[in-house]
Design an enzyme around this catalytic site. Structure first.
Site, PDB file in Angstrom:
ATOM      1  N   HIS A   1       0.821  -1.222   0.000  1.00 41.84           N
ATOM      2  CA  HIS A   1       0.000   0.000   0.000  1.00 41.84           C
ATOM      3  C   HIS A   1       0.856   1.275   0.000  1.00 41.84           C
ATOM      4  O   HIS A   1       0.354   2.338  -0.313  1.00 41.84           O
ATOM      5  CB  HIS A   1      -1.028  -0.013   1.134  1.00 41.84           C
ATOM      6  CG  HIS A   1      -0.478   0.267   2.499  1.00 41.84           C
ATOM      7  ND1 HIS A   1       0.232  -0.659   3.207  1.00 41.84           N
ATOM      8  CD2 HIS A   1      -0.533   1.370   3.287  1.00 41.84           C
ATOM      9  CE1 HIS A   1       0.586  -0.135   4.378  1.00 41.84           C
ATOM     10  NE2 HIS A   1       0.139   1.092   4.458  1.00 41.84           N
TER      11      HIS A   1
ATOM     12  N   HIS B   1       7.737  -1.954   1.748  1.00 44.14           N
ATOM     13  CA  HIS B   1       7.455  -0.514   1.690  1.00 44.14           C
ATOM     14  C   HIS B   1       8.686   0.336   1.341  1.00 44.14           C
ATOM     15  O   HIS B   1       8.660   1.128   0.412  1.00 44.14           O
ATOM     16  CB  HIS B   1       6.881  -0.041   3.024  1.00 44.14           C
ATOM     17  CG  HIS B   1       5.620  -0.752   3.441  1.00 44.14           C
ATOM     18  ND1 HIS B   1       4.796  -1.363   2.542  1.00 44.14           N
ATOM     19  CD2 HIS B   1       5.043  -0.934   4.656  1.00 44.14           C
ATOM     20  CE1 HIS B   1       3.759  -1.892   3.177  1.00 44.14           C
ATOM     21  NE2 HIS B   1       3.891  -1.655   4.468  1.00 44.14           N
TER      22      HIS B   1
HETATM   23  C1  BG6 Z   1       1.881  -2.309   7.463  1.00 43.02           C
HETATM   24  C2  BG6 Z   1       2.703  -2.956   8.539  1.00 43.02           C
HETATM   25  O1  BG6 Z   1       2.174  -2.875   6.222  1.00 43.02           O
HETATM   26  O2  BG6 Z   1       2.160  -0.929   7.422  1.00 43.02           O
HETATM   27  C3  BG6 Z   1       2.431  -2.310   9.882  1.00 43.02           C
HETATM   28  O3  BG6 Z   1       2.381  -4.335   8.622  1.00 43.02           O
HETATM   29  C4  BG6 Z   1       2.604  -0.807   9.790  1.00 43.02           C
HETATM   30  O4  BG6 Z   1       3.260  -2.845  10.892  1.00 43.02           O
HETATM   31  C5  BG6 Z   1       1.823  -0.250   8.616  1.00 43.02           C
HETATM   32  O5  BG6 Z   1       2.126  -0.251  11.004  1.00 43.02           O
HETATM   33  C6  BG6 Z   1       2.111   1.216   8.415  1.00 43.02           C
HETATM   34  O6  BG6 Z   1       1.259   1.701   7.425  1.00 43.02           O
HETATM   35  P1  BG6 Z   1       0.919   3.235   7.330  1.00 43.02           P
HETATM   36  O7  BG6 Z   1       0.131   3.376   6.084  1.00 43.02           O
HETATM   37  O8  BG6 Z   1       0.139   3.578   8.580  1.00 43.02           O
HETATM   38  O9  BG6 Z   1       2.234   3.947   7.311  1.00 43.02           O
END
Ligand code: BG6
Length: 429
Positions: free
Chosen positions: A156, A218
Site C-alpha cells: 500500500h 514498503h
Molecule cells: C503495514 C505494517 O504494512 O504498514 C504495519 O504491517 C505498519 O506494521 C503499517 O504499522 C504502516 O502503514 P501506514 O500506512 O500507517 O504507514
C-alpha cells in the site's frame, strides 16, 4: 463491467479498518462500475452490524452479503463458485485479507474449483514469503492456477498519493531531473517511523519483524521509485519494469552497515522473554548503476519511536562548505515537499540562515487512502501500483545476506527506550 468482490477475512482487522471504509468512499464518490461485495467467513456474520462497526453506517448494506463456509474444505469452494455465479460480462476480484499460510491454501482451493478464469483477479496482501526461498515457493505455487496478469500484490506504500507523486516530481521538473544522479546527490535517506508499538499484533509480528514488515516491501519500493528511470511520457504501465530494473541494480546488503534493535517492553508485549525480533532497522544500500555510483541509501524504520513520519530526504553534494540543500518528500503525514535553502538573514549584518521552501496540500485536500487507490486500480486492471513477483524476489535477494547473518548471530540486537529518536537508537547499545 460489473465487479464482484470476494473478500476472504471480511471481519478481520484490515477489512474493517481499511477495505470497507475504502469501498464506502469508492462506491460513494467515484464513477466506478457497480461493485457487489461478497464477504467470506467461517461464521455467521451480521452484515449490518459489521458495517456499522467498520464505517459507522449501513451505506454498503445493499451491495454486501456474506457467504459462510469452511475455508479449509476443498469441496466448499465448488459451493462458493455456484453462489458467485459469475457471468461473462462480470469480473471477480478475490481479496485475500488472511494470513499468508491461509492465502496460499485458499489459492489452491480456488484453482481446483475453477475459480480462476480469465475474468478472475486475485489480490494478495504482504508478506510475500519470509525470505527469498519461501517467496519463490509462494510465487511458483500461485502460478499453478493464476497467470501473473491476474495477480495483484498489494504494497500500500506504492499507492500513497505522495509515493505516486515521486514520478511526477522527478519527471516533470527540470529542477530535479537534471540533478538526479551521483554528481549532484550525496545520499538519500528513507524513513518510516511509527510512534505506535506492535499494538496487540504479537502473533504476526513475532513472525515478521521490521525488516520483513516494512523494509522488504514498503521502503524498498519507495527506494526503487527514487532510483528508477522515469518511463517515457509517464507511461504508468511501465513502472513495475522500471522499479524492477532499479531493484536489480542494488548490491546485496552489507550486514556491517545495518543496525537492528528492539524496544524495551517488546518482549512482554509479545509474551516471549527471549524474542530476538527486531522492531527497528537502519541499513545502508548502494547500487551498481553508474548513475548512483557511491551514493549511500539509508533505509530506517522503527516502531515505538518519538514520532510518526514517512519521508525521503535527498541530500545534495556541497561544492563548498557553506552550501546546503536538502529535498524532503513528506510521504505522510502533512504530505508535501520541502527544499532547504541557504539564504541571507534579513538585516544589516551579513549573516546566513537555512530557510524552507514548502509545498503542502491544503488541509482539506482530498487525498484518497492507499486502499481506495489499489481497489480502483485492480478493478480497472491497472497494475502500476502493484508489486510484480520479480520485484518481490529482487528485494529479498538484496536482503538475504542480512537475514543470514542475523539468523545466526544474536549479539547484535540492541535495545532502545520507547519514544526514542533515530539518533538515540543508533547511539544506544
Ligand atoms: C503495514 C505494517 O504494512 O504498514 C504495519 O504491517 C505498519 O506494521 C503499517 O504499522 C504502516 O502503514 P501506514 O500506512 O500507517 O504507514
Amino acid at each position: 463491467m460489473k465487479t464482484k468482490l470476494l473478500i476472504f477475512g471480511i471481519t478481520g482487522d484490515l477489512s474493517t479498518r481499511k477495505l470497507l471504509p475504502a469501498l464506502n468512499k469508492i462506491i460513494g464518490v467515484s464513477n466506478v462500475d457497480p461493485i457487489e461485495i461478497i464477504g467470506v467467513s467461517r461464521r455467521d456474520v451480521d452484515v449490518q452490524e459489521l458495517l456499522q462497526q467498520s464505517i459507522g453506517d449501513n451505506a454498503l448494506a445493499r451491495q454486501t452479503t456474506v457467504f459462510t463456509m469452511d475455508l479449509a474444505e476443498a469441496s466448499e469452494y465448488h459451493r462458493l463458485r455456484k453462489a458467485i455465479s459469475l457471468t461473462s460480462d462480470e469480473q471477480l476480484l478475490v481479496y485475500l485479507s488472511v494470513p499468508p499460510q491461509s492465502a496460499t491454501q485458499i489459492v489452491d482451493f480456488l484453482g481446483e474449483a475453477d475459480i480462476n478464469g480469465s475474468n478472475v483477479k486475485i489480490l494478495f496482501e504482504k508478506p510475500f514469503g519470509v525470505d527469498l526461498a519461501s517467496a519463490e515457493e509462494v510465487i511458483a505455487r500461485t502460478a499453478r492456477y493464476f497467470k501473473e496478469e491476474q495477480i495483484y500484490r498489494i504494497d500500500h506504500y506504492l499507492a500513497k498519493e505522495m509515493a505516486q507523486n515521486i514520478v511526477a516530481l522527478r519527471g516533470g521538473n527540470a529542477l530535479f531531473s537534471h540533478v538526479w544522479n551521483s554528481t549532484a546527490i550525496e545520499s538519500i535517506e528513507l524513513l518510516a517511523l511509527e510512534s505506535l508499538t506492535i499494538e496487540g499484533r504479537a502473533q504476526f509480528y513475532e513472525q515478521a519483524g521490521a525488516l520483513r514488515d516494512v523494509i522488504q516491501g514498503h521502503l524498498m519500493q519507495l527506494l526503487s521509485l527514487m532510483l528508477m528511470d522515469i518511463p517515457a511520457e509517464y507511461d504508468w504501465d511501465q513502472l513495475p519494469a522500471a522499479r524492477l530494473a532499479a531493484l536489480a541494480q542494488l548490491k546485496p546488503a552489507d550486514p556491517e552497515k545495518a543496525v537492528r534493535a528492539q524496544y524495551d517492553g517488546y518482549r512482554n508485549e509479545a509474551n516471549n522473554a527471549r524474542s530476538m525480533v527486531e522492531t527497528f532497522v537502519s541499513m545502508q544500500l548502494t547500487s551498481q548503476d553508474p548513475r548512483w555510483k557511491d551514493v549511500p541509501f539509508t533505509l530506517t524504520t522503527g516502531k515505538a519511536m518519538d514520532r510518526k513520519t514517512t519521508e525521503i530526504r535527498v541530500n545534495f553534494r556541497k561544492f563548498h562548505d557553506t552550501q546546503r540543500n536538502r529535498l524532503i518528500l513528506r510521504i505522510q503525514p502533512n504530505e508535501g515537499v520541502e527544499i532547504e535553502l541557504f539564504t541571507k538573514k534579513p538585516g544589516y549584518e551579513r549573516e546566513f540562515e537555512t530557510r524552507k521552501l514548502t509545498f503542502n496540500y491544503a488541509e482539506d485536500a482530498l487525498l484518497p487512502d492507499a486502499y481506495e487507490q489499489v481497489i480502483v486500480d485492480a478493478i480497472k486492471s491497472r497494475k502500476s501500483l502493484f508489486t510484480s513477483g520479480d520485484e518481490v524476489l529482487a528485494s529479498w535477494r538484496v536482503l538475504q545476506p542480512l537475514q543470514r547473518v542475523w539468523e545466526m548471530d544474536d549479539t547484535t540486537l540492541r535495545t532502545y527506550t520507547v519514544q526514542s529518536s533515530v539518533s538515540d537508537v543508533l547511539k544506544e547499545s
